[in-house]
Design a protein around this motif. Structure first.
Motif, PDB file in Angstrom:
ATOM      1  N   GLY A 324       9.953  44.242 -20.727  1.00  0.00           N
ATOM      2  CA  GLY A 324       9.053  44.321 -19.569  1.00  0.00           C
ATOM      3  C   GLY A 324       7.584  44.238 -19.897  1.00  0.00           C
ATOM      4  O   GLY A 324       6.742  44.162 -18.991  1.00  0.00           O
ATOM      5  N   VAL A 325       7.246  44.197 -21.200  1.00  0.00           N
ATOM      6  CA  VAL A 325       5.823  44.172 -21.557  1.00  0.00           C
ATOM      7  C   VAL A 325       5.225  42.808 -21.199  1.00  0.00           C
ATOM      8  O   VAL A 325       5.755  41.773 -21.570  1.00  0.00           O
ATOM      9  N   ASN A 326       4.117  42.830 -20.443  1.00  0.00           N
ATOM     10  CA  ASN A 326       3.471  41.557 -20.086  1.00  0.00           C
ATOM     11  C   ASN A 326       1.968  41.606 -20.345  1.00  0.00           C
ATOM     12  O   ASN A 326       1.216  40.778 -19.826  1.00  0.00           O
ATOM     13  N   TYR A 327       1.525  42.572 -21.166  1.00  0.00           N
ATOM     14  CA  TYR A 327       0.090  42.726 -21.405  1.00  0.00           C
ATOM     15  C   TYR A 327      -0.110  43.295 -22.801  1.00  0.00           C
ATOM     16  O   TYR A 327       0.444  44.361 -23.141  1.00  0.00           O
ATOM     17  N   GLY A 328      -0.883  42.568 -23.614  1.00  0.00           N
ATOM     18  CA  GLY A 328      -1.042  42.984 -25.010  1.00  0.00           C
ATOM     19  C   GLY A 328      -2.436  43.503 -25.313  1.00  0.00           C
ATOM     20  O   GLY A 328      -3.269  43.613 -24.411  1.00  0.00           O
ATOM     21  N   PRO A 329      -2.723  43.753 -26.582  1.00  0.00           N
ATOM     22  CA  PRO A 329      -4.040  44.230 -27.006  1.00  0.00           C
ATOM     23  C   PRO A 329      -4.999  43.061 -27.246  1.00  0.00           C
ATOM     24  O   PRO A 329      -4.580  41.903 -27.264  1.00  0.00           O
ATOM     25  N   GLY A 358     -12.247  50.777 -18.955  1.00  0.00           N
ATOM     26  CA  GLY A 358     -12.195  51.647 -20.146  1.00  0.00           C
ATOM     27  C   GLY A 358     -10.987  51.337 -21.014  1.00  0.00           C
ATOM     28  O   GLY A 358     -10.540  50.203 -21.084  1.00  0.00           O
ATOM     29  N   VAL A 359     -10.458  52.383 -21.623  1.00  0.00           N
ATOM     30  CA  VAL A 359      -9.342  52.265 -22.578  1.00  0.00           C
ATOM     31  C   VAL A 359      -8.130  52.975 -21.985  1.00  0.00           C
ATOM     32  O   VAL A 359      -8.245  54.091 -21.476  1.00  0.00           O
ATOM     33  N   PRO A 360      -6.967  52.341 -22.005  1.00  0.00           N
ATOM     34  CA  PRO A 360      -5.781  52.984 -21.433  1.00  0.00           C
ATOM     35  C   PRO A 360      -5.263  54.121 -22.315  1.00  0.00           C
ATOM     36  O   PRO A 360      -5.502  54.129 -23.523  1.00  0.00           O
ATOM     37  N   ASP A 361      -4.570  55.064 -21.716  1.00  0.00           N
ATOM     38  CA  ASP A 361      -3.881  56.091 -22.509  1.00  0.00           C
ATOM     39  C   ASP A 361      -2.627  55.449 -23.094  1.00  0.00           C
ATOM     40  O   ASP A 361      -1.777  54.964 -22.360  1.00  0.00           O
ATOM     41  N   SER A 370      -5.833  47.775 -30.396  1.00  0.00           N
ATOM     42  CA  SER A 370      -7.083  47.321 -29.761  1.00  0.00           C
ATOM     43  C   SER A 370      -6.897  47.173 -28.256  1.00  0.00           C
ATOM     44  O   SER A 370      -7.135  46.106 -27.682  1.00  0.00           O
ATOM     45  N   TRP A 371      -6.540  48.250 -27.599  1.00  0.00           N
ATOM     46  CA  TRP A 371      -6.207  48.202 -26.171  1.00  0.00           C
ATOM     47  C   TRP A 371      -7.436  48.430 -25.291  1.00  0.00           C
ATOM     48  O   TRP A 371      -8.276  49.269 -25.616  1.00  0.00           O
ATOM     49  N   VAL A 372      -7.536  47.682 -24.218  1.00  0.00           N
ATOM     50  CA  VAL A 372      -8.526  47.959 -23.169  1.00  0.00           C
ATOM     51  C   VAL A 372      -7.838  47.748 -21.819  1.00  0.00           C
ATOM     52  O   VAL A 372      -6.847  47.019 -21.710  1.00  0.00           O
ATOM     53  N   GLN A 373      -8.425  48.377 -20.796  1.00  0.00           N
ATOM     54  CA  GLN A 373      -7.856  48.229 -19.454  1.00  0.00           C
ATOM     55  C   GLN A 373      -8.237  46.870 -18.850  1.00  0.00           C
ATOM     56  O   GLN A 373      -9.373  46.417 -19.033  1.00  0.00           O
ATOM     57  N   PRO A 374      -7.310  46.258 -18.116  1.00  0.00           N
ATOM     58  CA  PRO A 374      -7.733  45.108 -17.300  1.00  0.00           C
ATOM     59  C   PRO A 374      -8.755  45.591 -16.281  1.00  0.00           C
ATOM     60  O   PRO A 374      -8.573  46.663 -15.682  1.00  0.00           O
ATOM     61  N   THR A 375      -9.831  44.840 -16.111  1.00  0.00           N
ATOM     62  CA  THR A 375     -10.980  45.368 -15.357  1.00  0.00           C
ATOM     63  C   THR A 375     -11.497  44.360 -14.345  1.00  0.00           C
ATOM     64  O   THR A 375     -11.557  43.160 -14.628  1.00  0.00           O
ATOM     65  N   ILE A 376     -11.834  44.864 -13.170  1.00  0.00           N
ATOM     66  CA  ILE A 376     -12.422  44.019 -12.115  1.00  0.00           C
ATOM     67  C   ILE A 376     -13.686  44.709 -11.622  1.00  0.00           C
ATOM     68  O   ILE A 376     -13.700  45.926 -11.389  1.00  0.00           O
ATOM     69  N   TRP A 377     -14.779  43.910 -11.488  1.00  0.00           N
ATOM     70  CA  TRP A 377     -16.022  44.448 -10.961  1.00  0.00           C
ATOM     71  C   TRP A 377     -16.437  43.688  -9.705  1.00  0.00           C
ATOM     72  O   TRP A 377     -16.070  42.506  -9.522  1.00  0.00           O
ATOM     73  N   THR A 378     -17.253  44.346  -8.884  1.00  0.00           N
ATOM     74  CA  THR A 378     -18.012  43.647  -7.839  1.00  0.00           C
ATOM     75  C   THR A 378     -19.446  44.195  -7.879  1.00  0.00           C
ATOM     76  O   THR A 378     -19.748  45.130  -8.627  1.00  0.00           O
ATOM     77  N   ASP A 379     -20.318  43.585  -7.034  1.00  0.00           N
ATOM     78  CA  ASP A 379     -21.678  44.089  -6.788  1.00  0.00           C
ATOM     79  C   ASP A 379     -22.637  43.989  -7.960  1.00  0.00           C
ATOM     80  O   ASP A 379     -23.670  44.672  -7.987  1.00  0.00           O
ATOM     81  N   LEU A 380     -22.352  43.114  -8.938  1.00  0.00           N
ATOM     82  CA  LEU A 380     -23.327  42.903 -10.015  1.00  0.00           C
ATOM     83  C   LEU A 380     -24.289  41.778  -9.610  1.00  0.00           C
ATOM     84  O   LEU A 380     -23.883  40.821  -8.937  1.00  0.00           O
ATOM     85  N   PRO A 381     -25.545  41.821 -10.105  1.00  0.00           N
ATOM     86  CA  PRO A 381     -26.451  40.675  -9.907  1.00  0.00           C
ATOM     87  C   PRO A 381     -26.035  39.531 -10.814  1.00  0.00           C
ATOM     88  O   PRO A 381     -25.537  39.768 -11.919  1.00  0.00           O
ATOM     89  N   GLU A 382     -26.238  38.272 -10.377  1.00  0.00           N
ATOM     90  CA  GLU A 382     -25.846  37.117 -11.193  1.00  0.00           C
ATOM     91  C   GLU A 382     -26.579  37.107 -12.534  1.00  0.00           C
ATOM     92  O   GLU A 382     -26.127  36.494 -13.489  1.00  0.00           O
ATOM     93  N   SER A 383     -27.705  37.808 -12.595  1.00  0.00           N
ATOM     94  CA  SER A 383     -28.494  37.828 -13.842  1.00  0.00           C
ATOM     95  C   SER A 383     -27.889  38.749 -14.900  1.00  0.00           C
ATOM     96  O   SER A 383     -28.281  38.713 -16.064  1.00  0.00           O
TER      97      SER A 383
END
Ligand SMILES: NC(=O)c1ccc[n+]([C@@H]2O[C@H](COP(=O)([O-])OP(=O)(O)OC[C@H]3O[C@@H](n4cnc5c(N)ncnc54)[C@H](O)[C@@H]3O)[C@@H](O)[C@H]2O)c1
Ligand SMILES: O=C/C=C/C=C(\O)C(=O)O
Length: 486
Positions: A324-329, A358-361, A370-383
């Motif tokens: 079932g693993v579909n996401y690696g480091p 951040g980093v997953p438990d 070398s694990w990190v969370q999948p991340t989504i942002w909004t509201d940043l300036p294009e700069s």
């Protein structure tokens, strides 16, 4: 502990400078192999072996005999498919499914497609009139360029290395491959395949090591290397271009990207969400063609963000072969620190963190990976640097837009120009927008759908040249003209 050596003139060769370096698993940071670092002497031996092979049996082979050998390589790769899958999973930590469905099948394909092309591609011929009325005939002849230096990255090591070696050998060249220090295993395995199939010694060589003041630099500076094909970061390309200019060698560069996904309100929303999810998070976002900037037409913005958040939060972390693993480091601790530095920049620049950041438990046995969370942002300036710079991780920023003109301007506001995806059911608009985005490759209602006969490469800071189909022949051969007076 696997002992990985260089592969020179058909033999596995240790390090002449007595240096070895560790290969660590991205999954748990455990050392899984010891790699022999090639010094200048090994690089000289590899280039010399490649040069001699050109003058030997390989250089005398008919096109059909050369093509038969390449088909043999493809068939042996297929026969050892599971070995290549296992090696690449060990190297990258990526899930089994990513290897078996996305990356490893391309190894055999990259040899077959160019074996077919070189057998069938025409050259050119012109009849010209002459004052005496008897005319002249011109005809073109393609000849191999010679010894090709192949410098490859770590994100899809086998696919990307064979994407260069396949056409190079099909065109009659010989190669010296410098795989990334992060992922040496499949390039070494291919050496076993070459010997098994009977590809003459010296045609395919592998030197392991690093870039600056190591095997990479020794190769790209070598006076007997006739051309360099490089895939990697843009800033590395700039360094290699300087090295190549000392001796005037042709270069083919496939480099970084900061690709935009453009989602119109009339899109098939499920398809668009799935496509952006794959293009942002496949291979833990370590795909040059991936999407780190998403622009969504305002009427569907909230629905899109919610749907992508749900998919990102539904991934399953773990070892490549765990069920079932579909996401690696990420590939390494060093790259993880780079990606986390952008997660911090996003917070500092005022991003709304839709998910991750951040980093997953992880369970104790994976905690050093070398694990990190999948991340989504909004509201940043294009700069923001998060929007302008390639992160090469499992993250994307989503911004609403209100017009076609606005989103084309936003998409083009980048130093990179590699790829774009456009999601709309209005194909007239798709054609119109595709013609205005300054990139090498545009997908409409799809992503990473690859026809190997097409031109592949980047604009602006994303690359120099095009490979794929007959375009590869332009780089891997020299076209000579012969003019015969009648
Ligand atoms: N455009 C494409 O098709 C494509 C495909 C895959 C990856 N990439 C890009 O590659 C990057 C990730 O790969 P990476 O981290 O391995 O890139 P990188 O530039 O750090 O390294 C690539 C290769 O270059 C070698 N190298 C580094 N410095 C060198 C030097 N001075 N001389 C000679 N060789 C040198 C490395 O050892 C490695 O083998 C990302 O930017 C990604 O966008 C682009
Ligand atoms: O990470 C980038 C992947 C590039 C893929 C190719 O070069 C290809 O599909 O030929």
């Amino acid at each position: 502990m696997r002992q990985i050596n260089n592969f020179i003139n058909g033999e596995f060769v240790a390090s002449g400078i007595g240096k070895r370096f560790d290969k660590r698993s991205p999954v748990d940071n455990q050392v899984i192999a010891s790699i022999a670092e090639a010094g200048q002497a090994e690089v000289d031996q590899a280039v010399s072996a490649a040069k001699h092979a050109l003058a030997g049996e390989w250089g005398q082979l008919s096109t059909n005999d050369r093509v038969d050998l390449l088909y043999g390589v493809a068939d042996e790769i297929t026969r050892r498919f599971d070995d290549f899958v296992a090696a690449e999973m060990a190297d990258t930590g990526q899930p089994h499914h990513v290897m078996t469905h996305a990356f490893i099948p391309r190894g055999a394909a990259n040899f077959k497609v160019f074996a077919d092309i070189i057998k069938n591609v025409p050259t050119e011929s012109f009849h010209m009139d002459t004052p005496d009325g008897r005319g002249a005939l011109n005809y073109g002849v393609r000849v191999p360029k010679g010894v090709i230096g192949v410098v490859a990255p770590w994100n899809a090591p086998f696919l990307l290395m064979t994407w260069k070696v396949g056409p190079a050998l099909a065109c009659g060249n010989t190669v010296v491959v410098k795989p990334s220090e992060e992922t040496p295993l499949t390039a070494t395995l291919l050496g076993e395949v070459m010997n098994k199939v009977g590809v003459p010694k010296g045609v395919y060589n592998v030197i392991n090591g690093f870039g600056p003041d190591s095997a990479g630099e020794f190769l790209t500076r070598h006076k007997d290397v006739d051309a360099i094909t490089f895939t990697g970061e843009t800033r590395t390309g700039s360094t290699i271009m300087k090295a190549a200019s000392d001796g005037i060698r042709d270069v083919s560069f496939e480099m970084g990207g900061k690709n935009a996904g453009i989602v119109f309100a009339d899109c098939d929303l499920d398809n668009a969400v799935d496509g952006i999810f794959r293009s942002s998070f496949l291979n833990t976002g370590q795909v040059c063609l991936g999407t780190e900037r998403v622009y969504v037409e305002r009427p569907i913005f909230d629905r899109f963000v919610t749907a992508l958040k749900e998919k990102a939060e539904g991934v399953t972390f773990g070892r490549p072969t765990d069920a079932g693993v579909n996401y690696g480091p990420l590939i390494s601790q060093e790259h993880r620190e780079k990606v986390l530095s952008y997660y911090a920049k996003a917070r500092a620049d005022g991003a709304t963190i839709v998910t991750g950041g951040g980093v997953p438990d992880m369970p104790a046995d994976l905690a050093e990976g070398s694990w990190v969370q999948p991340t989504i942002w909004t509201d940043l300036p294009e700069s923001s640097a998060v929007i302008q710079e390639e992160i090469f991780g499992p993250c994307c920023h989503i911004r609403p837009f209100d017009s076609e003109e606005e989103v084309i301007e936003l998409a083009n506001a980048s130093d990179y120009g590699l790829a774009t995806t456009i999601w709309t059911e209005n194909l007239t608009r798709a054609h119109r927008v595709a013609g205005k985005v300054d990139v090498g490759i545009t997908w409409v209602n799809s992503w990473f759908l690859r026809d190997l006969r097409t031109a592949f490469g980047g604009a602006k800071q994303s690359g120099i040249g095009r490979e794929g189909g007959v375009h590869s022949l332009e780089f891997y051969t020299e076209m000579r003209n012969v003019c015969i007076k009648m």
